[in-house]
Design a protein around this motif. Structure first.
Motif, short mmCIF file in Angstrom:
data_model
loop_
_atom_site.label_atom_id
_atom_site.label_comp_id
_atom_site.label_asym_id
_atom_site.label_seq_id
_atom_site.Cartn_x
_atom_site.Cartn_y
_atom_site.Cartn_z
N PHE A 173 -20.60 -0.15 4.34
CA PHE A 173 -19.25 0.35 4.88
C PHE A 173 -19.01 -0.19 6.26
O PHE A 173 -20.21 0.23 7.06
N LEU A 174 -18.11 -0.67 6.68
CA LEU A 174 -17.91 -1.26 7.97
C LEU A 174 -17.86 -0.30 9.04
O LEU A 174 -18.43 -0.06 10.07
N MET A 175 -17.04 1.10 8.91
CA MET A 175 -16.65 2.17 9.52
C MET A 175 -16.65 3.34 8.74
O MET A 175 -16.29 3.33 7.39
N LYS A 176 -17.17 4.42 9.34
CA LYS A 176 -16.97 5.79 8.61
C LYS A 176 -15.75 6.46 9.58
O LYS A 176 -16.24 6.79 10.74
N VAL A 177 -14.58 6.64 8.99
CA VAL A 177 -13.80 7.38 9.70
C VAL A 177 -13.47 8.86 9.38
O VAL A 177 -13.48 9.11 8.22
N GLU A 178 -13.46 9.61 10.58
CA GLU A 178 -13.53 11.05 10.20
C GLU A 178 -12.12 11.45 10.86
O GLU A 178 -11.55 11.22 11.65
N ILE A 179 -11.37 12.40 9.68
CA ILE A 179 -10.21 12.98 9.93
C ILE A 179 -10.38 14.29 10.05
O ILE A 179 -11.02 15.17 9.36
N VAL A 180 -9.77 14.95 10.90
CA VAL A 180 -9.64 16.26 11.58
C VAL A 180 -8.49 16.91 11.45
O VAL A 180 -7.42 16.45 11.20
N TYR A 181 -8.43 18.30 11.63
CA TYR A 181 -7.35 19.10 11.41
C TYR A 181 -6.08 18.50 12.71
O TYR A 181 -6.61 18.31 13.82
N PRO A 182 -4.84 18.53 12.39
CA PRO A 182 -4.19 18.20 13.34
C PRO A 182 -3.79 19.42 14.30
O PRO A 182 -3.94 20.49 13.70
N PRO A 183 -3.13 19.22 15.51
CA PRO A 183 -2.86 20.29 16.25
C PRO A 183 -1.52 21.06 15.78
O PRO A 183 -0.81 20.45 15.00
N VAL A 184 -1.13 22.17 16.11
CA VAL A 184 0.09 22.80 15.52
C VAL A 184 1.27 22.19 15.45
O VAL A 184 2.11 22.48 14.76
N GLU A 185 1.54 21.56 16.46
CA GLU A 185 2.85 20.68 16.92
C GLU A 185 2.91 19.65 15.83
O GLU A 185 4.06 19.55 15.03
N ASP A 186 1.72 19.08 15.38
CA ASP A 186 1.95 18.02 14.44
C ASP A 186 2.01 18.52 12.83
O ASP A 186 2.61 18.17 12.23
N GLU A 187 1.28 19.98 12.85
CA GLU A 187 1.26 20.42 11.57
C GLU A 187 2.78 20.95 11.21
O GLU A 187 3.52 20.73 10.03
N VAL A 188 3.70 21.19 12.24
CA VAL A 188 5.22 21.65 11.89
C VAL A 188 5.94 20.44 11.52
O VAL A 188 6.70 20.42 10.56
N GLU A 189 5.60 19.39 12.21
CA GLU A 189 6.21 17.94 11.79
C GLU A 189 5.81 17.60 10.27
O GLU A 189 6.71 17.09 9.57
N VAL A 190 4.73 17.87 9.99
CA VAL A 190 4.03 17.59 8.64
C VAL A 190 4.87 18.56 7.61
O VAL A 190 5.21 17.89 6.55
N ILE A 191 5.21 19.76 7.98
CA ILE A 191 5.95 20.68 7.06
C ILE A 191 7.43 19.97 6.86
O ILE A 191 7.87 19.83 5.67
N ARG A 192 7.96 19.46 7.98
CA ARG A 192 9.35 18.95 8.13
C ARG A 192 9.41 17.61 7.13
O ARG A 192 10.32 17.51 6.51
#
Length: 331
Positions: A173-192
């Motif tokens: 694999f060229l890269m291994k990308v890690e995805i972490v928890y979003p900050p709370v402000e972004d989580e609000v935007e995800v809900i919307r």
């Protein structure tokens, strides 16, 4: 350089990133890594906890690009032929023959979901297709399309019913990308965002969708990236970073205790490809140390094996890479 039908390659790739950003809230770096993988013509391993939009991110790219998309849900009972395809016996009008029925691997963007849930034979079949860009069935070779990228996801916490990828296969694999928890402000935007998508689906609306980004934009971008200037000093810097993973005792006792196995030459090649793609996305025609440092964690993360001592001390791979970058002299 040929211009695409609707603007330059740079404009088209920027539009692709922007559209993905509208769907994936607060994951700008992840989106950039997916685009770098596409431009560098490599395959990506995406790791993150459940629900962190791994699948959604890949689908967002496929939806906005002129590309065939397929998703393979890896399970313990999957067979290699379920991925690659198989010969099927056909009989019509008195004539009979075997015809190759392509599997889901024959697409432009392939999402291999939870790759560590499939047994070794299936993983090997997928990785052979990734490396060779072809599949051989019953002695006949079938080529992948010119635009072909595998984005594989895996869950880092579940162990039951999983088959961890061997180091030699991870290296492909060229890269291994890690995805972490979003900050709370972004989580609000995800809900919307998701609420708005549900309302839009219920109303049957959505308006006119913009045209998809043509494949030619990717091919044109790759040609431009191939012309990015890389100084001799930068070549040496990338090689020095890789060498540090192999001879850590020369720079640090801690690194010597933490690193069990260093990175292979594929790491040097991946650094070069990804650094040039990053420089191109930044609008430069040359690579500087900032480009290498921006992607070195993604390139090294799955290629540097830590010792039991490091794991016992609670030292993570990214911490070790931080130390490697800090101790390796800049050009």
């Amino acid at each position: 350089m040929n211009e695409t039908a609707r603007g330059s390659a740079r404009e088209q790739i920027a539009a692709l990133q922007a559209r993905m950003g509208e769907t994936i809230i607060g994951q700008r770096e992840v989106i950039e890594r997916l685009v770098i993988g596409l431009l560098a013509n490599g395959n990506l391993l995406i790791e993150g906890l459940p629900g962190l939009a791994k699948t959604r991110a890949v689908k967002a790219m496929a939806k906005n690009l002129e590309a065939d998309f397929s998703r393979i849900q890896f399970t313990p009972d999957l067979l290699p032929s379920d991925v690659t395809g198989t010969e099927v016996y056909h009989q019509a009008q008195g004539a009979a023959e075997f015809r190759f029925e392509p599997g889901p691997i024959f697409a432009n963007i392939v999402l291999a979901d939870e790759i560590n849930r499939a047994p070794a034979k299936v993983q090997a079949a997928l990785l052979e297709a990734m490396e060779e860009r072809q599949v051989t069935v019953s002695g006949t070779t079938h080529k992948m399309p010119p635009l072909f990228i595998v984005m594989a996801t895996q869950n880092p916490i579940e162990q039951e019913g999983t088959y961890p990828l061997p180091e030699a296969q991870m290296d492909r694999f060229l890269m291994k990308v890690e995805i972490v928890y979003p900050p709370v402000e972004d989580e609000v935007e995800v809900i919307r965002l998701v609420r708005g998508e549900e309302q839009q689906a219920q109303s049957g609306g959505g308006g006119e969708k913009p045209p998809v980004i043509p494949q030619q934009a990717v091919f044109d971008a790759r040609v431009e990236i191939g012309q990015i200037h890389v100084a001799e000093a930068m070549d040496r810097y990338m090689a020095d970073l890789v060498q540090t993973t192999r001879t850590p005792a020369a720079l640090s006792e801690d690194l010597a205790r933490w690193i069990e196995i260093g990175a292979s030459p594929r790491a040097s090649l991946a650094l070069d490809k990804c650094a040039r793609a990053h420089a191109w996305l930044e609008g430069r025609d040359y690579v500087d140390p900032a480009d290498v440092r921006a992607i070195v964690h993604d390139v090294f993360r799955h290629r540097v094996s830590l010792s039991y001592e490091a794991q016992g001390d609670g030292i993570g791979t990214d911490q070790v890479i931080d130390e490697i970058v800090k101790l390796t002299a800049l050009p």
